[in-house]
Design an enzyme around this catalytic site. Structure first.
Site, PDB file in Angstrom:
ATOM      1  N   GLY A 224      14.168 -28.490   2.546  1.00 21.56           N
ATOM      2  CA  GLY A 224      14.498 -29.605   3.424  1.00 21.56           C
ATOM      3  C   GLY A 224      14.160 -30.931   2.756  1.00 21.56           C
ATOM      4  O   GLY A 224      14.947 -31.843   2.761  1.00 21.56           O
ATOM      5  N   ILE A 451       9.294 -24.084   5.098  1.00 22.79           N
ATOM      6  CA  ILE A 451      10.586 -24.465   4.508  1.00 22.79           C
ATOM      7  C   ILE A 451      10.638 -24.080   3.034  1.00 22.79           C
ATOM      8  O   ILE A 451      11.396 -24.645   2.249  1.00 22.79           O
ATOM      9  CB  ILE A 451      10.873 -25.963   4.719  1.00 22.79           C
ATOM     10  CG1 ILE A 451       9.786 -26.848   4.081  1.00 22.79           C
ATOM     11  CG2 ILE A 451      10.956 -26.280   6.200  1.00 22.79           C
ATOM     12  CD1 ILE A 451      10.139 -28.349   4.115  1.00 22.79           C
ATOM     13  N   GLY A 452       9.801 -23.098   2.687  1.00 25.88           N
ATOM     14  CA  GLY A 452       9.723 -22.676   1.294  1.00 25.88           C
ATOM     15  C   GLY A 452       8.434 -23.122   0.641  1.00 25.88           C
ATOM     16  O   GLY A 452       8.201 -22.881  -0.544  1.00 25.88           O
ATOM     17  N   ARG A 572      -9.615 -29.286  -0.534  1.00 28.48           N
ATOM     18  CA  ARG A 572      -9.619 -27.863  -0.866  1.00 28.48           C
ATOM     19  C   ARG A 572      -8.176 -27.356  -0.996  1.00 28.48           C
ATOM     20  O   ARG A 572      -7.333 -27.658  -0.157  1.00 28.48           O
ATOM     21  CB  ARG A 572     -10.329 -27.075   0.241  1.00 28.48           C
ATOM     22  CG  ARG A 572     -10.392 -25.589  -0.083  1.00 28.48           C
ATOM     23  CD  ARG A 572     -10.846 -24.745   1.095  1.00 28.48           C
ATOM     24  NE  ARG A 572     -10.301 -23.403   0.910  1.00 28.48           N
ATOM     25  CZ  ARG A 572     -10.217 -22.499   1.872  1.00 28.48           C
ATOM     26  NH1 ARG A 572     -10.638 -22.778   3.091  1.00 28.48           N
ATOM     27  NH2 ARG A 572      -9.710 -21.317   1.625  1.00 28.48           N
ATOM     28  N   LYS A 645      -6.390 -31.642   1.974  1.00 26.36           N
ATOM     29  CA  LYS A 645      -5.435 -32.741   2.081  1.00 26.36           C
ATOM     30  C   LYS A 645      -4.041 -32.169   1.839  1.00 26.36           C
ATOM     31  O   LYS A 645      -3.903 -31.056   1.345  1.00 26.36           O
ATOM     32  CB  LYS A 645      -5.730 -33.811   1.022  1.00 26.36           C
ATOM     33  CG  LYS A 645      -7.080 -34.522   1.228  1.00 26.36           C
ATOM     34  CD  LYS A 645      -7.356 -35.506   0.093  1.00 26.36           C
ATOM     35  CE  LYS A 645      -8.685 -36.232   0.319  1.00 26.36           C
ATOM     36  NZ  LYS A 645      -9.046 -37.102  -0.845  1.00 26.36           N
ATOM     37  N   GLY A 646      -3.025 -32.929   2.152  1.00 28.57           N
ATOM     38  CA  GLY A 646      -1.658 -32.440   1.968  1.00 28.57           C
ATOM     39  C   GLY A 646      -1.262 -32.411   0.501  1.00 28.57           C
ATOM     40  O   GLY A 646      -1.740 -33.209  -0.300  1.00 28.57           O
ATOM     41  N   GLY A 648       2.311 -31.381  -0.378  1.00 29.16           N
ATOM     42  CA  GLY A 648       3.760 -31.200  -0.500  1.00 29.16           C
ATOM     43  C   GLY A 648       4.475 -32.348  -1.178  1.00 29.16           C
ATOM     44  O   GLY A 648       5.565 -32.171  -1.719  1.00 29.16           O
ATOM     45  N   GLU A 649       3.910 -33.526  -1.135  1.00 27.30           N
ATOM     46  CA  GLU A 649       4.641 -34.695  -1.611  1.00 27.30           C
ATOM     47  C   GLU A 649       3.996 -35.417  -2.785  1.00 27.30           C
ATOM     48  O   GLU A 649       4.668 -36.110  -3.545  1.00 27.30           O
ATOM     49  CB  GLU A 649       4.867 -35.659  -0.435  1.00 27.30           C
ATOM     50  CG  GLU A 649       5.885 -35.080   0.527  1.00 27.30           C
ATOM     51  CD  GLU A 649       5.857 -35.695   1.916  1.00 27.30           C
ATOM     52  OE1 GLU A 649       6.747 -36.468   2.225  1.00 27.30           O
ATOM     53  OE2 GLU A 649       4.931 -35.374   2.692  1.00 27.30           O
TER      54      GLU A 649
HETATM   55 MO1  MOS Z   1       8.661 -35.025   4.241  1.00 29.23          MO
HETATM   56  S1  MOS Z   1      10.010 -36.316   3.417  1.00 29.23           S
HETATM   57  O1  MOS Z   1       7.608 -35.974   5.074  1.00 29.23           O
HETATM   58  O2  MOS Z   1       9.562 -33.869   5.072  1.00 29.23           O
END
Ligand code: MOS
Length: 685
Positions: A224, A451-452, A572, A645-646, A648-649
């Site tokens: 996504g 989403i993968g 972590r 913490k995140g 993905g980005e």
């Molecule tokens: Mo992300 S661009 O916050 O799905």
């Protein structure tokens, strides 16, 4: 280290994606896109389309049912005669087969009163305005001290403008909806979405239904990158079509249609001014952003937001100006805001390092800060400097000759570059349930989305850990709006937000369990709304550093990223194997941003010219050579029960700057408009 739990299902074809849900007697949808860049629909001639055997219905502004809410202009499908941008859905055919639907869509004649669209973003556009807020609820502008004067009196000054093009998310699985109206008037959507709960909520509002009357099912989603973070018109169109024909319908948006209808990253024009002392200490930072939105809906990206938190400087300013063009509404694309913003800031930092004659790693270390520079808040943890040092060490930075164009091997010019990265550590409220059964198994449910990313696996790991159970005893169920409500898979908030709900539900279950489980099982639930509200005030962000090595063909200008290393400090890391994929995936997307990705707007007719993966280039395996992501142990007690913490980005943020800085080091050419194509390198030599 846990491999993706649904991995076998996915590689054997067992994992079901939205389009694959078997329906009884399904019909198929094909959509028609506006051929005017702006204007009015004068007439829709559906006669020959309707005559085609197998056509069940034709929908357009001439006959579409009125929707209960039109507040989101992108979802107000067929609600008016106005064409707001070329490529907008203006009609659709529902038919017995997909082939018939497509052929009938081709036969539809739509007549327009067309005007010339205004689609070109420029920094002197008379329509530029200051939005009330930019995304994530941030102020459009901030200012501290007297940045203009401080900049003017600085010993070393950088005043540069960078531009980034529109970019499209391009997940492998297209936006897809299978819509089915049940006999009780409720709606079930098998959907490709990043948030089953929020998707159901939005669609319910659009159709005037109660929230419980819409169920969104999305256990597997083929990517996504933000484009599926909010419902797109395909979802409304499919539901409308299914109601019209009284049968379930299937609608997968063709790749070519996605470029106008499912979201993209806004192009940006960013002026960066950095004023520093001779030792590189920043005195003034100014970051002025120009970007676009549509006439349908305001989307104001928070491009300068990372500049507010990265470096110390007493005098500073950030501004955002947007203009509503006759274009599709921009949307979220992996680290919206941070990605283009940090490209500009981290490129400018490299230019400052060169101008001041300071090593770019050292320059960033010198301007580090222990408080968020604009809010004054302490960081819950900030290990940017440790990432820079660790990365420099691993990458062999010390051996670097700082002079541009100083390394050549045959035709190849070789250079290295560095850039910092950051991303906010967010926590959203949510709910989860955990259940124990007498056979010794546990079932944990939350409407989270995988989403993968590996979210299902990370949550199962956290559940097993909290329940003190073996992982194979835990069934983790996600991706269904009938499960306890969860926030969207966005803003790199999944593991933190859903994880907190899962851990709390599992803790509650453990408290209830003593000895044997009764035949009917035991269930406990959690709602983290209060816990999220009670968070202390801290600046919470992850940090990291990218190091890139490029080889540039001196004759052709072709750039290849021969080595790339990302070092991250993100709390972590719950599951190293899927986390590495997130970091590396982001970095690869950064290579695409630096060298390939560009959605080219047709300025005469409107709409994007390159509308498939043959023309919109993303990195393929051959473009990705030696790439590695590592992370530092980081303990942060101010985040969530996991201390995570995140992730993905943060991998994409700053990555394009590291590549661009390496290209400059290799060639001596500073390209300030992405992507860095061979033509730009050859003509500016
Ligand atoms: Mo992300 S661009 O916050 O799905």
């Amino acid at each position: 280290m846990t491999h993706r739990l649904e991995g076998r299902e996915k590689v054997t074809g067992g994992a079901r994606y939205a389009y694959e849900y078997p329906m009884e007697d399904p019909a198929y949808v094909a959509a028609v896109q506006a051929e005017a860049g702006r204007g009015e629909i004068v007439a829709v001639d559906a006669a020959s389309a309707r005559r085609l055997p197998g056509v069940l219905a034709v929908l357009s502004c001439e006959n579409a049912p009125e929707l209960a809410s039109r507040s989101n202009g992108e979802l107000a499908v067929f609600q008016s005669r106005t064409v707001s941008y070329r490529g907008q859905f203006v009609a659709a055919v529902v038919a017995e087969t997909l082939e018939t639907a497509r052929e009938a869509a081709r036969l539809l004649r739509v007549e327009y009163a067309a005007e010339d669209p205004d689609v070109r973003l420029r920094d002197d556009h008379p329509g530029l305005y200051k939005p009330d807020k930019v995304n994530a609820g941030l102020p459009a502008d901030t200012e501290l001290g007297d940045p203009e004067t401080a900049f003017g009196s600085s010993e070393v000054r950088i005043d540069v403008t960078y531009t980034t093009p529109a970019e499209h998310n391009n997940p492998m699985e297209p936006h897809t909806t299978v819509a089915h109206w049940n006999e009780d008037g409720s709606l079930t959507l098998y959907e490709s979405t990043q948030g089953a709960s929020s998707h159901a909520r939005t669609i319910a509002r659009v159709f005037g239904l109660d929230r419980e009357q819409v169920r969104v099912v999305a256990p597997h989603v083929g990517g996504g990158f933000g484009a599926k973070g909010s419902p797109r018109p395909n979802s409304v169109l499919a539901a409308m079509a299914a109601r019209e024909v009284g049968r379930p319908v299937k609608f997968a948006v063709p790749r070519q249609q996605m470029f106008a209808t499912t979201g993209y990253r806004t192009p940006t024009i960013q002026r960066l001014r950095l004023g520093a002392g001779a030792d590189g200490t920043l005195n003034a930072i100014m970051h002025d952003v120009v970007e676009q939105t549509s006439t349908v809906r305001e989307f104001a990206e928070q491009t300068a937001s990372p500049t507010r938190i990265m470096y110390r400087a007493p005098h500073r300013r950030t501004t955002h100006r947007v203009v509503a063009l006759d274009v599709p509404t921009p949307s979220w694309m992996r680290a919206p805001g941070e990605t283009p913003g940090m490209y500009a800031l981290e490129s400018a930092m490299d230019e400052l390092a060169a101008a001041a004659g300071i090593d770019p790693v050292e320059l960033r270390i010198r301007n580090d800060t222990d408080r968020e520079p604009e809010s004054g808040l302490p960081f819950s943890s900030r290990n940017l400097v440790a990432c820079l040092r660790e990365g420099a060490d691993r990458f062999g930075w010390a051996a670097r000759d700082p002079a541009p164009r100083s390394r050549r091997e045959g035709r190849r010019l070789i250079g290295t570059g560095v850039a910092a990265t950051t991303y906010p550590a967010r926590l959203n409220p949510g709910r989860a349930t955990a259940r124990a059964d007498p056979d010794g198994t546990f079932t944990v449910r939350i409407a989270a989305a995988d989403i993968g990313t590996g979210a299902r696996t990370a949550l199962a790991v956290l559940a097993a850990e909290t329940l003190k159970a073996d992982l194979d005893r835990v069934r983790m169920e996600v991706g269904d709006s009938s499960y306890p409500a969860a926030s969207v898979a966005g803003g790199s908030s999944g593991t933190a937000s859903w994880g907190t709900a899962v851990v709390r539900a599992c803790e509650a279950l453990r408290e209830r369990l003593n000895g044997s489980v009764p035949p009917e099982g035991v269930e406990a639930s959690a709602d983290t709304a209060d816990e999220v509200k009670a968070q202390e005030e801290y600046a919470r962000h992850a940090f990291g550093a990218h190091f890139a090595e490029v080889e540039v063909d001196a004759d052709t200008g072709e750039v290849s990223v021969s080595r790339m290393l990302g070092v991250f400090a993100a709390g972590r890391i719950v599951n190293p194997v899927t986390a590495r994929s997130q970091f590396v995936g982001g970095m690869i997307m950064g290579i695409g941003m630096a060298l390939m990705e560009e959605s080219v707007m047709d300025e005469r007719f409107g709409d994007y010219l390159n509308r498939d993966l043959a023309q919109y280039h993303v990195p393929a395996c051959a473009d990705v050579r030696d790439i590695e992501a590592v992370w530092l142990e980081e303990t942060d007690p101010h985040l969530n029960p996991m201390g995570a913490k995140g992730i993905g980005e943060i991998g994409i943020v700053g990555a394009a700057a590291a590549v661009g800085n390496a290209v400059h080091h290799a060639t001596g050419v500073r390209v300030r408009d992405l992507p860095i194509t061979p033509a730009k390198l050859l003509t500016r030599r």
